[in-house]
Design a protein around this motif. Sequence first.
Motif: not given
Length: 206
Positions: A62-73
């Motif tokens: 999978y690919v993990y998208f991370g910001t300062d407040a939100y995480d999506w995979s």
Amino acid sequence: DRTDSALLIGYNSNTAASYTSQGATTALKLHSNLNATFAGNISLTNSSPWLRIGNNATDDAYVYFGTDAYDWSIGVDRGNAKFTIANYSSLTNNIEFTIDASGNAIIAGSLTASSGTGTFGALISTGASTWALTCNPTANNYGGVLFQYGGATKGVAYYNSGLMIFGGESGIPTRLQAGGGYGLHIDATNQNVHIGSVADATYKFQ
């Protein structure tokens, strides 16, 4: 390993190797745990570019998208054999959307279409919401469900200017059933109503 005639660049120890630009800014860092960190963007310029994630192992890919407040995979949940989107740093929690090998899709929340049309083989609601389907158009003063077979319109169930309309379109009779049997039949040609029979009624109400 010098036996495979490879060109090795970096440290032969438990140390990260960094590659810098002319301005001494780190562009790529290869970590001792085999992870890589790119300071900029990655471009695939082949005429038919593709990117493979995973190596046919038994782990999730999978690919993990991370910001300062939100995480999506987004990726393949190996344990469930499904393509998965999760509101989390991995595919283990907060599953929002899945597709299995048969093309069946499951959405954890609501599905809202503001325009256009949708085509479904089957639409099944398994959530706790009271309403499985809500039609809420904001134009033309009407809206509802259009029933087709083979691309031809056969029936409708909709609201129109202060009243509800249900039934078959041109040439299609309408029936109501209870207990698995028909209780009311409305003729398609003259709209006569026959109670307790599926035959066209001789009179308006029979």
